[in-house]
Design a protein around this motif. Structure first.
Motif, PDB file in Angstrom:
ATOM      1  N   UNK A   1       1.759 -31.507  18.374  1.00 33.96           N
ATOM      2  CA  UNK A   1       0.958 -30.941  19.466  1.00 33.96           C
ATOM      3  C   UNK A   1       0.373 -29.578  19.109  1.00 33.96           C
ATOM      4  N   UNK A   2       1.181 -28.668  18.616  1.00 34.73           N
ATOM      5  CA  UNK A   2       0.703 -27.306  18.342  1.00 34.73           C
ATOM      6  C   UNK A   2      -0.305 -27.239  17.200  1.00 34.73           C
ATOM      7  N   UNK A   3      -0.370 -28.289  16.388  1.00 34.11           N
ATOM      8  CA  UNK A   3      -1.293 -28.295  15.253  1.00 34.11           C
ATOM      9  C   UNK A   3      -2.597 -29.022  15.557  1.00 34.11           C
ATOM     10  N   UNK A   4      -2.695 -29.637  16.710  1.00 36.56           N
ATOM     11  CA  UNK A   4      -3.885 -30.410  17.072  1.00 36.56           C
ATOM     12  C   UNK A   4      -5.119 -29.535  17.129  1.00 36.56           C
ATOM     13  N   UNK A   5      -6.246 -30.106  16.712  1.00 35.38           N
ATOM     14  CA  UNK A   5      -7.519 -29.409  16.799  1.00 35.38           C
ATOM     15  C   UNK A   5      -7.742 -28.392  15.707  1.00 35.38           C
TER      16      UNK A   5
ATOM     17  N   UNK B   1      -8.839 -23.220  11.414  1.00 38.00           N
ATOM     18  CA  UNK B   1      -8.020 -24.271  10.822  1.00 38.00           C
ATOM     19  C   UNK B   1      -6.743 -23.646  10.298  1.00 38.00           C
ATOM     20  N   UNK B   2      -5.665 -24.409  10.320  1.00 36.23           N
ATOM     21  CA  UNK B   2      -4.368 -23.937   9.864  1.00 36.23           C
ATOM     22  C   UNK B   2      -4.264 -24.108   8.352  1.00 36.23           C
ATOM     23  N   UNK B   3      -3.556 -23.209   7.679  1.00 33.50           N
ATOM     24  CA  UNK B   3      -3.309 -23.415   6.243  1.00 33.50           C
ATOM     25  C   UNK B   3      -2.257 -24.513   6.073  1.00 33.50           C
ATOM     26  N   UNK B   4      -2.640 -25.595   5.418  1.00 37.28           N
ATOM     27  CA  UNK B   4      -1.715 -26.717   5.231  1.00 37.28           C
ATOM     28  C   UNK B   4      -1.832 -27.267   3.821  1.00 37.28           C
ATOM     29  N   UNK B   5      -0.792 -27.961   3.415  1.00 37.75           N
ATOM     30  CA  UNK B   5      -0.782 -28.706   2.165  1.00 37.75           C
ATOM     31  C   UNK B   5      -0.479 -30.149   2.510  1.00 37.75           C
ATOM     32  N   UNK B   6      -1.305 -31.059   2.043  1.00 39.70           N
ATOM     33  CA  UNK B   6      -1.039 -32.487   2.230  1.00 39.70           C
ATOM     34  C   UNK B   6      -0.403 -32.985   0.934  1.00 39.70           C
TER      35      UNK B   6
ATOM     36  N   UNK C   1       2.115 -30.246   5.413  1.00 38.87           N
ATOM     37  CA  UNK C   1       3.127 -29.193   5.310  1.00 38.87           C
ATOM     38  C   UNK C   1       2.491 -27.866   5.696  1.00 38.87           C
ATOM     39  N   UNK C   2       3.000 -27.272   6.773  1.00 41.43           N
ATOM     40  CA  UNK C   2       2.492 -25.984   7.241  1.00 41.43           C
ATOM     41  C   UNK C   2       3.259 -24.805   6.682  1.00 41.43           C
TER      42      UNK C   2
END
Length: 193
Positions: free
Chosen positions: A127-131, A39-44, A94-95
């Motif tokens: 697209x690059x963040x999917x999955x 999973x990508x590190x993200x902030x919602x 936010x990535x």
């Protein structure tokens, strides 16, 4: 209290139109709902004024996927989500160096039952963040936002042929529900005939 099922209404993540891939790098691709391991590190968080241009680009990309002709600009998005009387709540993923997606929420109600609800009008992941769990994180944040606004149900929609989106929403706890009777609309931006 009875559990209120969610309605699937709006088309999500159709295969992209080749002509727009270069213009809108966030357009979806096939396999958009397939899971990847990490999973990508993200902030919602809620959208800010600085996010508006990037979100407009994503909205245009999503509209194009649905064969809609987008007619949104930064001024109207800021008015509707950040103005003195916000109509929509927009959450962004936010990535760090860029936004990875967004979700737009619109209020609704069932007055006869005295309950508030929230429609997740848009859900879009680049697209690059999917999955990588970005869509699921946005959905969970939308649920939290709806609860914070005293909502007791949430709805989302997808095109009937978009089975991957339907399975995604079901994995996120939404219940499939058949449509209700006919609905009608009236244009208010034109003089009466």
């Amino acid at each position: 209290m009875a559990r209120i099922p969610c309605v699937l209404l709006v088309c999500l993540l159709s295969p992209p139109k080749a002509a727009f891939e270069r213009l809108f790098p966030c357009l979806p691709e096939r396999g958009a709902f397939e899971r990847k391991e990490a999973e990508m590190p993200i902030t919602i968080r809620k959208m800010t004024e600085d996010d508006v241009p990037e979100v407009v680009t994503m909205i245009n990309g999503l509209a194009t996927c649905h064969d809609d002709v987008p007619d949104i600009d930064a001024e109207r998005l800021a008015r509707d989500a950040l103005g003195p009387h916000p109509w929509a709540t927009v959450l962004v993923a936010d990535g760090g160096s860029q936004l990875l997606g967004y979700a737009a929420l619109l209020p609704m109600a069932q007055l006869q039952f005295g309950v508030r609800g929230m429609d997740m009008h848009h859900l879009f992941v680049c697209r690059d963040a999917r999955g990588n769990g970005v869509g699921a994180a946005l959905v969970r944040a939308c649920q939290a936002e709806a609860r914070e606004q005293d909502c007791s149900f949430m709805t989302v929609g997808t095109h009937p042929d978009n089975r991957k989106a339907g399975r995604f929403y079901e994995r996120e706890g939404f219940l499939r529900r058949s449509g209700t009777g006919p609905r009608f609309s009236l244009r208010l931006d034109q003089p009466p005939t």
